[in-house]
Enzyme design. Sequence first.
Site, PDB file in Angstrom:
ATOM      1  N   TRP A   1       0.835  -1.205   0.000  1.00  0.00           N
ATOM      2  CA  TRP A   1       0.000   0.000   0.000  1.00  0.00           C
ATOM      3  C   TRP A   1       0.868   1.253   0.000  1.00  0.00           C
ATOM      4  O   TRP A   1       0.557   2.240  -0.681  1.00  0.00           O
ATOM      5  CB  TRP A   1      -0.947   0.021   1.193  1.00  0.00           C
TER       6      TRP A   1
ATOM      7  N   ASP B   1      -1.572   6.849   6.363  1.00  0.00           N
ATOM      8  CA  ASP B   1      -2.655   5.928   6.021  1.00  0.00           C
ATOM      9  C   ASP B   1      -2.878   5.067   7.272  1.00  0.00           C
ATOM     10  O   ASP B   1      -2.005   4.293   7.662  1.00  0.00           O
ATOM     11  CB  ASP B   1      -2.201   5.081   4.825  1.00  0.00           C
TER      12      ASP B   1
ATOM     13  N   LYS C   1     -12.124  -1.624   7.641  1.00  0.00           N
ATOM     14  CA  LYS C   1     -11.319  -2.461   8.534  1.00  0.00           C
ATOM     15  C   LYS C   1     -11.780  -2.314   9.984  1.00  0.00           C
ATOM     16  O   LYS C   1     -12.149  -3.287  10.596  1.00  0.00           O
ATOM     17  CB  LYS C   1      -9.842  -2.123   8.389  1.00  0.00           C
TER      18      LYS C   1
END
Length: 367
Positions: free
Chosen positions: A106, A174, A198
């Site tokens: 990511w 993030d 999440k």
Amino acid sequence: MRVYNFSPGPSVLPLPVLERAAAEMTDANGSGQSVMEMSHRSGDFKSIIEKTGALLRELMNIPPAYRILFLQGGASLQFSMVPLNLAAGEAGTPKRRATYIETGIWARKAADEAAKYLEPVIRAGSADRNYTYIPAAPLPEASDAYYHITLNNTIVGTKWAVLPETGAVPLVADISSSILSEPLDVSKFGILYAGAQKNLGPAGTTVVIIREDLIGHAPSWVPAMLRYDVHAEECSMYNTPPCYGIYITGMVLEWLKALGGVEAITALNREKAEFFYDYLDNSRHFHAPVERLSRSIMNIPFVSKEPDREKRKGIEARFVKEAAAAGLVNLAGHRLVGGMRASIYNAMPLEGVKALTAFMKKFEGTL
Ligand SMILES: *Cc1c(COP(=O)(O)O)cnc(C)c1O
């Protein structure tokens, strides 16, 4: 029957939230409508989005100088919105630079996307050892537009234990897979962003927490939907927000608050993770590949110790299949990494982790 769901995302939600959503499905709060059917401009929805924002501010202790935005496009769209709003210039102006730390897939994607609008400088990374550790954090250049990290690396299972020092350069993180899992000092950051699926709610909502002075720097060519200033001015209602997702997120936050907030969930999350790592570190057959000081408490990858590659793959495939049959689902590792991974987000109870280790002990006996 409910299973124990170890999915990395979308992932397990608290059962009381799902039950309440079901009970309110056709008539939310006496409105005679589902939240899905409500006008986003209605008073009913306005109170939902305001309550959700206020709860997030309270639980994360977000200072008044920060705005909370509920957007769409996932964490992945923030890979573009951050550079577009903080560093992109008018046509023909030279490209600015920003620090990126490459701690996983990511993080790499974020840097690759930013390269369309600026010059991302990867000042450190851990690709040399399959991202199994968090590297020492270098200082940025004072002229960098921002400093980007992925706080918890969902795929490889690492997390930053200590935040980098960035001086006056805004730290951008993030936090998709770690939001509200442990205390976080929001005042250390310029921007925090997270896809909801999440630790917050269903997919479709993205939370952005942004310091006010970082709003309003996008050049004129940046589309309205990608501008923090537009979304901030319109209080996340420039267009129709992801209403139902925001409503579920609000109920997840209420659930977390009733549990005792971040302090209580931190204790539970650490207990779950310690229990599982302790099992892995003492297992005859399974192994946790991440370096101890860099370990995530949300996503825990593990592999079979079988040295023969083909045999190992066979054992791991059988493990994932038999675990699923036993009600322990979504344990396959990321498709790019292989092995197994247990994601144990806030809504995963300790009993789920205990059921997993009990199953693993039994599985070891079959080898
Ligand atoms: C899941 C995840 C993403 C991608 O999120 P989308 O909402 O699917 O765009 C990005 N970063 C991290 C750390 C993630 O865990």
